[in-house]
Design an enzyme around this catalytic site. Structure first.
Site, PDB file in Angstrom:
ATOM      1  N   LYS A 192     -53.797  59.186 -47.428  1.00 49.33           N
ATOM      2  CA  LYS A 192     -54.288  60.494 -46.941  1.00 49.33           C
ATOM      3  C   LYS A 192     -53.690  61.615 -47.796  1.00 49.33           C
ATOM      4  CE  LYS A 192     -56.617  61.355 -43.875  1.00 49.33           C
ATOM      5  NZ  LYS A 192     -58.095  61.459 -43.720  1.00 49.33           N
ATOM      6  N   TYR A 240     -51.024  54.106 -45.249  1.00 49.42           N
ATOM      7  CA  TYR A 240     -52.003  55.039 -44.657  1.00 49.42           C
ATOM      8  C   TYR A 240     -51.695  56.475 -45.063  1.00 49.42           C
ATOM      9  CZ  TYR A 240     -54.014  58.202 -41.172  1.00 49.42           C
ATOM     10  OH  TYR A 240     -54.658  59.264 -40.563  1.00 49.42           O
ATOM     11  N   THR A 243     -54.007  64.469 -41.824  1.00 49.61           N
ATOM     12  CA  THR A 243     -53.021  64.122 -40.794  1.00 49.61           C
ATOM     13  C   THR A 243     -51.658  64.743 -41.089  1.00 49.61           C
ATOM     14  OG1 THR A 243     -51.729  62.245 -39.981  1.00 49.61           O
ATOM     15  CG2 THR A 243     -52.695  61.974 -42.134  1.00 49.61           C
ATOM     16  N   ASP A 244     -50.858  64.915 -40.041  1.00 45.84           N
ATOM     17  CA  ASP A 244     -49.482  65.402 -40.242  1.00 45.84           C
ATOM     18  C   ASP A 244     -48.600  64.344 -40.908  1.00 45.84           C
ATOM     19  OD1 ASP A 244     -49.254  63.615 -38.083  1.00 45.84           O
ATOM     20  OD2 ASP A 244     -48.132  64.992 -36.806  1.00 45.84           O
ATOM     21  N   GLU A 245     -49.089  63.078 -40.946  1.00 40.37           N
ATOM     22  CA  GLU A 245     -48.244  62.001 -41.474  1.00 40.37           C
ATOM     23  C   GLU A 245     -47.976  62.156 -42.971  1.00 40.37           C
ATOM     24  OE1 GLU A 245     -49.156  58.101 -39.890  1.00 40.37           O
ATOM     25  OE2 GLU A 245     -50.056  58.985 -38.116  1.00 40.37           O
TER      26      GLU A 245
HETATM   27  P1  NAD Z   1     -61.396  56.133 -36.653  1.00 42.80           P
HETATM   28  O1  NAD Z   1     -60.756  54.978 -37.345  1.00 42.80           O
HETATM   29  O2  NAD Z   1     -61.588  56.092 -35.186  1.00 42.80           O
HETATM   30  O3  NAD Z   1     -62.838  56.427 -37.296  1.00 42.80           O
HETATM   31  C1  NAD Z   1     -63.069  56.387 -38.668  1.00 42.80           C
HETATM   32  C2  NAD Z   1     -64.578  56.355 -38.887  1.00 42.80           C
HETATM   33  O4  NAD Z   1     -64.806  56.320 -40.322  1.00 42.80           O
HETATM   34  C3  NAD Z   1     -65.242  55.106 -38.293  1.00 42.80           C
HETATM   35  O5  NAD Z   1     -66.416  55.480 -37.611  1.00 42.80           O
HETATM   36  C4  NAD Z   1     -65.568  54.252 -39.524  1.00 42.80           C
HETATM   37  O6  NAD Z   1     -66.721  53.441 -39.344  1.00 42.80           O
HETATM   38  C5  NAD Z   1     -65.775  55.312 -40.592  1.00 42.80           C
HETATM   39  N1  NAD Z   1     -65.528  54.787 -41.943  1.00 42.80           N
HETATM   40  C6  NAD Z   1     -64.449  54.052 -42.343  1.00 42.80           C
HETATM   41  N2  NAD Z   1     -64.584  53.729 -43.647  1.00 42.80           N
HETATM   42  C7  NAD Z   1     -65.748  54.280 -44.068  1.00 42.80           C
HETATM   43  C8  NAD Z   1     -66.433  54.287 -45.309  1.00 42.80           C
HETATM   44  N3  NAD Z   1     -65.931  53.654 -46.386  1.00 42.80           N
HETATM   45  N4  NAD Z   1     -67.603  54.961 -45.407  1.00 42.80           N
HETATM   46  C9  NAD Z   1     -68.124  55.600 -44.320  1.00 42.80           C
HETATM   47  N5  NAD Z   1     -67.531  55.606 -43.112  1.00 42.80           N
HETATM   48  C10 NAD Z   1     -66.360  54.950 -42.989  1.00 42.80           C
HETATM   49  O7  NAD Z   1     -60.519  57.395 -37.091  1.00 42.80           O
HETATM   50  P2  NAD Z   1     -60.144  58.714 -36.281  1.00 42.80           P
HETATM   51  O8  NAD Z   1     -58.914  58.457 -35.508  1.00 42.80           O
HETATM   52  O9  NAD Z   1     -61.358  59.239 -35.604  1.00 42.80           O
HETATM   53  O10 NAD Z   1     -59.755  59.670 -37.494  1.00 42.80           O
HETATM   54  C11 NAD Z   1     -60.744  60.467 -38.155  1.00 42.80           C
HETATM   55  C12 NAD Z   1     -60.078  61.268 -39.252  1.00 42.80           C
HETATM   56  O11 NAD Z   1     -59.056  62.101 -38.700  1.00 42.80           O
HETATM   57  C13 NAD Z   1     -59.391  60.412 -40.305  1.00 42.80           C
HETATM   58  O12 NAD Z   1     -59.598  61.007 -41.563  1.00 42.80           O
HETATM   59  C14 NAD Z   1     -57.918  60.446 -39.919  1.00 42.80           C
HETATM   60  O13 NAD Z   1     -57.091  60.300 -41.050  1.00 42.80           O
HETATM   61  C15 NAD Z   1     -57.818  61.856 -39.341  1.00 42.80           C
HETATM   62  N6  NAD Z   1     -56.761  62.037 -38.320  1.00 42.80           N
HETATM   63  C16 NAD Z   1     -56.655  61.168 -37.255  1.00 42.80           C
HETATM   64  C17 NAD Z   1     -55.679  61.397 -36.281  1.00 42.80           C
HETATM   65  C18 NAD Z   1     -55.557  60.500 -35.071  1.00 42.80           C
HETATM   66  O14 NAD Z   1     -54.630  60.684 -34.266  1.00 42.80           O
HETATM   67  N7  NAD Z   1     -56.452  59.564 -34.841  1.00 42.80           N
HETATM   68  C19 NAD Z   1     -54.816  62.487 -36.396  1.00 42.80           C
HETATM   69  C20 NAD Z   1     -54.948  63.351 -37.507  1.00 42.80           C
HETATM   70  C21 NAD Z   1     -55.941  63.110 -38.459  1.00 42.80           C
HETATM   71  P1  TYD Z   2     -50.182  54.844 -33.302  1.00 44.97           P
HETATM   72  O1  TYD Z   2     -51.028  55.133 -32.109  1.00 44.97           O
HETATM   73  O2  TYD Z   2     -50.472  53.634 -34.127  1.00 44.97           O
HETATM   74  O3  TYD Z   2     -50.189  56.158 -34.197  1.00 44.97           O
HETATM   75  P2  TYD Z   2     -49.277  56.551 -35.502  1.00 44.97           P
HETATM   76  O4  TYD Z   2     -48.533  55.372 -35.962  1.00 44.97           O
HETATM   77  O5  TYD Z   2     -50.324  56.986 -36.492  1.00 44.97           O
HETATM   78  O6  TYD Z   2     -48.396  57.667 -35.034  1.00 44.97           O
HETATM   79  O7  TYD Z   2     -48.671  54.729 -32.808  1.00 44.97           O
HETATM   80  C1  TYD Z   2     -48.050  55.782 -32.106  1.00 44.97           C
HETATM   81  C2  TYD Z   2     -46.601  55.401 -31.896  1.00 44.97           C
HETATM   82  O8  TYD Z   2     -46.531  54.276 -31.009  1.00 44.97           O
HETATM   83  C3  TYD Z   2     -45.893  54.957 -33.169  1.00 44.97           C
HETATM   84  O9  TYD Z   2     -44.530  55.387 -33.118  1.00 44.97           O
HETATM   85  C4  TYD Z   2     -45.956  53.444 -33.122  1.00 44.97           C
HETATM   86  C5  TYD Z   2     -45.902  53.150 -31.634  1.00 44.97           C
HETATM   87  N1  TYD Z   2     -46.631  51.946 -31.154  1.00 44.97           N
HETATM   88  C6  TYD Z   2     -45.998  51.060 -30.274  1.00 44.97           C
HETATM   89  O10 TYD Z   2     -44.814  51.240 -29.900  1.00 44.97           O
HETATM   90  N2  TYD Z   2     -46.702  49.989 -29.836  1.00 44.97           N
HETATM   91  C7  TYD Z   2     -47.998  49.740 -30.226  1.00 44.97           C
HETATM   92  O11 TYD Z   2     -48.588  48.702 -29.805  1.00 44.97           O
HETATM   93  C8  TYD Z   2     -48.627  50.667 -31.109  1.00 44.97           C
HETATM   94  C9  TYD Z   2     -50.050  50.458 -31.559  1.00 44.97           C
HETATM   95  C10 TYD Z   2     -47.911  51.760 -31.534  1.00 44.97           C
END
Ligand code: NAD
Ligand code: TYD
Length: 349
Positions: free
Chosen positions: A159, A155, A130-132
């Site tokens: 990561k 988080y 992630t960019d975070e």
């Molecule tokens: P998500 O939470 O929707 O899915 C995570 C999946 O991992 C789930 O299916 C869960 O069951 C599985 N999982 C969790 N713990 C596990 C374990 N111990 N063993 C096996 N499986 C397990 O997450 P997402 O949003 O799809 O993100 C996927 C990846 O991409 C993550 O690594 C996250 O850090 C990265 N990412 C997410 C975003 C975003 O905006 N959502 C952006 C950049 C990177």
């Molecule tokens: P989120 O979707 O949790 O992603 P991330 O924190 O990983 O960027 O949140 C996106 C942005 O929205 C973040 O600045 C937090 C804000 N947010 C709200 O204002 N209200 C909400 O209920 C949630 C879940 C997030």
């Protein structure tokens, strides 16, 4: 190609699994997922009976289980997405993030290296991050691949730690790796604890839409299928040992984004313009809330020719349509534990 994808039942993972299963019928795709609250096999019901797809229910923190499946299936490569992914949950339960994101990733690296030792260079461990990890930006500037790590939430710290371990396995043991760091994703199958799907669900049900603080935090939003396409390109054409940033060139203040979403939904639901904006409710800010994330993805664009395929307006419209059409999916994921989570997270805010 026997390809292990971890976390394939989650939001991004399910789109990656679908893309690889359908685009590469000669690859065997193995989806390893623990099925936590965020993992949902309904996300993959359209491809679950394909000959080149196998689901493996398991936990990446379970070293013995990883040993067993690497021995049985002899994976050629790994795309690692399994993680705990929600910042708010990491604030209330940080140890779960250390377990899965750090220990789980190290387990996978350790097992892959052991099983690939005879011909390491024929294999690939591709880590999705992630960019975070780069921290929080002020008003200006973009994260590049050279930006120093400065994670600020449990988080992002977990990561960042996992990224460091992946690079350590490359430098120390010669494990072929790639890493990509992506901005915020949105799209179908997104669990409604994150901002966009939570807001869609609440607007639909005429419930308050919680905006943290003053809604001034900025995120760079990318349509999930464009992230999956970037993962495909990097997996096949990226340079071993390299990092690629992936972003949407699409920065939005949270409040502006929620107002746009309200207007899009008013139109689709036949409500009076401005009606859903009255649902916007400012709530207590998130602890340690990062102000701004924004990604410079020029390396990926210039070296590998990737670019986003949909505009934000198109992506948001498709996303809202998906949630309005898939009411059963939404009902399933918001029943049971979701109610409890929602109460704990919002009703005392
Ligand atoms: P998500 O939470 O929707 O899915 C995570 C999946 O991992 C789930 O299916 C869960 O069951 C599985 N999982 C969790 N713990 C596990 C374990 N111990 N063993 C096996 N499986 C397990 O997450 P997402 O949003 O799809 O993100 C996927 C990846 O991409 C993550 O690594 C996250 O850090 C990265 N990412 C997410 C975003 C975003 O905006 N959502 C952006 C950049 C990177
Ligand atoms: P989120 O979707 O949790 O992603 P991330 O924190 O990983 O960027 O949140 C996106 C942005 O929205 C973040 O600045 C937090 C804000 N947010 C709200 O204002 N209200 C909400 O209920 C949630 C879940 C997030």
């Amino acid at each position: 190609m026997k390809l292990l994808i971890t976390g394939g039942a989650g939001f991004i993972g399910s789109h990656v699994v679908r893309l690889f299963v359908t685009r590469y019928p000669n690859y065997q795709i193995y989806n390893l997922d623990k099925l936590t609250y965020a993992g949902n096999l309904e996300n993959l019901s359209d491809i679950e009976s394909k000959d080149n797809y196998t689901f493996l229910k398991g936990d990446i923190t379970d070293a013995a289980y990883l040993e067993e499946i690497f021995a049985n299936y002899k994976f050629d490569s790994v795309i690692h997405l399994a993680a705990e992914s929600h910042v708010d949950r990491s604030i209330t339960d940080p140890l779960a993030f250390v377990q899965t994101n750090v220990i789980g990733t190290v387990n996978l690296l350790h097992t892959a290296k052991k099983h690939w030792a005879d011909d390491l260079e024929k294999h690939l461990f591709y880590h999705i991050s992630t960019d975070e990890v780069y921290g929080s930006l002020g008003e200006d500037g973009l994260f590049t691949e050279e930006t120093p790590y400065d994670p600020r939430s449990p988080y992002s710290a977990s990561k960042a730690s996992s990224d460091h371990f992946v690079r350590a396995w490359y430098h120390t043991y010669g494990l072929p790796i790639k890493i990509s760091n992506c901005s915020n994703n949105y799209g179908p199958n997104h669990f409604p604890e994150k901002l966009i799907p939570l807001a869609i669900n609440n607007i639909k049900n005429e419930r308050p839409v919680p905006v943290y603080g003053k809604g001034e935090n900025v995120r760079d939003w990318l349509y999930v299928l464009d992230h999956a396409r970037a993962i495909d390109v990097i997996f096949h054409e990226g340079k071993v040992g390299d990092t690629y940033n992936i972003g949407g060139i699409n920065e939005w203040k949270n409040l502006d984004l929620i107002e746009l979403l309200c207007d899009v939904m008013d139109e689709k639901l036949g409500r009076l313009k401005g009606h859903s904006r009255t649902l916007i409710t400012f709530v207590k800010d998130r602890a340690g809330h990062d102000l701004r994330y924004a990604i410079d993805s020029s390396k990926l664009v210039n070296e590998l020719g990737w670019k986003p395929s949909v505009t934000f307006e198109e992506g948001l419209s498709k996303t809202v349509d998906w949630y309005l059409q898939n009411t059963e999916w939404l009902e399933h994921v918001t029943s049971g534990n979701y109610q409890h989570y929602y109460q704990e997270q919002y009703e005392r805010r």
